[in-house]
Design an enzyme around this catalytic site. Sequence first.
Site, PDB file in Angstrom:
ATOM      1  N   LYS A  58     -48.624 -66.235 -53.557  1.00 53.74           N
ATOM      2  CA  LYS A  58     -48.830 -67.423 -52.727  1.00 53.74           C
ATOM      3  C   LYS A  58     -48.423 -68.713 -53.447  1.00 53.74           C
ATOM      4  CE  LYS A  58     -52.467 -65.304 -49.958  1.00 53.74           C
ATOM      5  NZ  LYS A  58     -52.165 -63.942 -50.457  1.00 53.74           N
ATOM      6  N   LYS A  91     -52.153 -72.715 -57.721  1.00 54.51           N
ATOM      7  CA  LYS A  91     -51.677 -71.666 -58.612  1.00 54.51           C
ATOM      8  C   LYS A  91     -50.274 -71.990 -59.150  1.00 54.51           C
ATOM      9  CE  LYS A  91     -54.775 -68.237 -58.768  1.00 54.51           C
ATOM     10  NZ  LYS A  91     -55.206 -67.550 -60.003  1.00 54.51           N
ATOM     11  N   GLU A 148     -51.501 -69.860 -43.972  1.00 47.03           N
ATOM     12  CA  GLU A 148     -50.993 -68.492 -44.061  1.00 47.03           C
ATOM     13  C   GLU A 148     -49.501 -68.438 -43.740  1.00 47.03           C
ATOM     14  OE1 GLU A 148     -54.332 -65.134 -43.209  1.00 47.03           O
ATOM     15  OE2 GLU A 148     -53.372 -66.022 -41.465  1.00 47.03           O
ATOM     16  N   LYS A 207     -59.789 -68.120 -54.597  1.00 47.25           N
ATOM     17  CA  LYS A 207     -58.628 -67.381 -54.087  1.00 47.25           C
ATOM     18  C   LYS A 207     -58.554 -67.319 -52.559  1.00 47.25           C
ATOM     19  CE  LYS A 207     -58.891 -64.256 -58.104  1.00 47.25           C
ATOM     20  NZ  LYS A 207     -60.248 -64.561 -58.569  1.00 47.25           N
ATOM     21  N   GLY A 261     -58.491 -53.589 -51.507  1.00 47.23           N
ATOM     22  CA  GLY A 261     -59.892 -53.367 -51.834  1.00 47.23           C
ATOM     23  C   GLY A 261     -60.576 -54.536 -52.494  1.00 47.23           C
TER      24      GLY A 261
END
Length: 614
Positions: A417, A429, A549, A376, A456
Amino acid sequence: MQEHRGIFHPSYNKRIIFFVITDGFLFLLSILISFSIRLGVMHLGSYINEIILFFTTVALYKFIAMFFCRAYSITWKYFSMKDAVKIVLAITIAQIIASLILFFGFFKGTYIIVPRSLFFLDYFLTLFFIIGFRVIKRTYVLYFRRGGSNTNNIIVYGAGDGGEQIIRDMLRENSVLRPVAIIDDDKEKTHSLIHGIVVEGTLERIEYIAEKHNVDTVIIAIPSMGKKRLQEVYDYLQNVNIKKIKILPPADEILNEQVTLKSLKDLDIMDLVGRETVDIDVEIIIKYLKNKTILITGAGGSIGSELVNQIARYEVKRIIALDIDETELFCLKNRISEKYNMEIMIYLADIRDEYEIEKLFNTMKIDIVFHAAALKHVPICEDFPLEAVKTNILGTNNLIKHSYSRVERFIFISTDKAVNPSSVMGGTKRICEYLIKNISGKKTIYSAVRFGNVLGSRGSVIPIFKNQIERGGPLTVTNPEMRRYFMTIPEAVILIIEAGGGSTGGEIFILDMGESVLIREVAERMISMYGYEVGKDIEIVYTGIRPGEKLVEELLTDEEGTEESRFEKIFKAKSVHNIPSTNELINSFSNIADNKAIISLLEKYIPTFKNEKK
């Protein structure tokens, strides 16, 4: 060496002895007062034989009934209305039996001539003394033997069910947290009492109330409080210099669990950033998970481990936790076993390994698959695109292929993404979503759930910022305008589970992530929550956008639209046509070993794929 407890240390047997002695005295006192009221104190001596017979018979049956109803198993600090009902039931049964025996002489030698009103007087006086004594003792235990110099005065924010349960638990558990006042947004509740604690007003009076009671800690006991309101409350408390804030988790995390002191946690950034909580259709979740064997891949990761944690609540037959990280599996097994008193089956394997995956499906009757295993981390996948293809595409295909016609449902965990991907991770993905769409309508129900960043998780900004703050800074942000959708891990997981149960096949579900958040603002708020000042104590440094990104993530492609699903805050992407066949996709990605060629393949099969690296 074992600590010497002493004769006065409470224990189960000592409590029973104490109860029996005091109750015997109270039974006698009740009879004496009853005779005195009805026949006069001066005539008690004339009825000594009747008093002795009355006492021995009635007390005997009262003790038997009290033991039978387990009234002597109650501890002082847990005495409640339910326990009082037990005592009423026991005394009523005993009084009826004893009265019939004494008044009608069912057994030889038990007949006595006394006014019938004595039986009623004794009955009501006994209940008054027995229950009253327990209430007085409980009050003494809770209010006069608790706390000490180390107690911490607490204001409870919330006069509803959550506040009541937390206050009750603080009093009952002899906690160092001592509730001294309650506040609530509902002005109608002002001056009312909860377990003897006064509702002293609304949030606007918190500064005066805190100063009055010498309080520096507030417990927010409203699980249904929304994010926006919580942010307002937090800012207000900060402005009046209340820094210590504890909170109950949102209602969809607590579910049916009882609220206790163990439910409390310190307010942190993850409580303030993210989507508003929604109502969950628990019935549909129970219906499709109960008594099923569930395979969760990537079970050692953030999403996978939370899937295990939440699915364990729903009376499943077995959970198989699959991961390649043996340490995370070991820790997960221990956590779940302790929390739910159930065993989970751990399975150490790589989803790339077709032999191991085939063996797993051949040897275990799996009903439902939640596929969370993936590479990921965007920058790492940019540097090692071949590894991303092997895990994310070929590994996913292994699971899809071996699940076919064997499992009832297959839920693939996707990402925002995958929309107009600019990274290898997002591209792989997106290909996996194609695989899900291609196999839809078959015997197994396949679906995907797409959502944004989770707070988190390993590698997310929250733990990174936390480590940077603890080191004294600076906090690194790629761009001052970088925005992301945020959701807590439990919020994302419960929606994944809900969406999986409502699938009919081939859907790509999209979770409503709320409004996107500036990463810069997250950094600033975290610095403030740690008690530092931005720019003075800790700096924020902008490092520039990394390869792959985006400045702002998307949840839909241009050619997609959304339609409502049956669930609140869960949507479905409309169908996209002209998807390459599974055979073509797998053959193409299986027969390539060149990193640059992988980028070209992603561009070929995903029209909106744009990547700087070739």
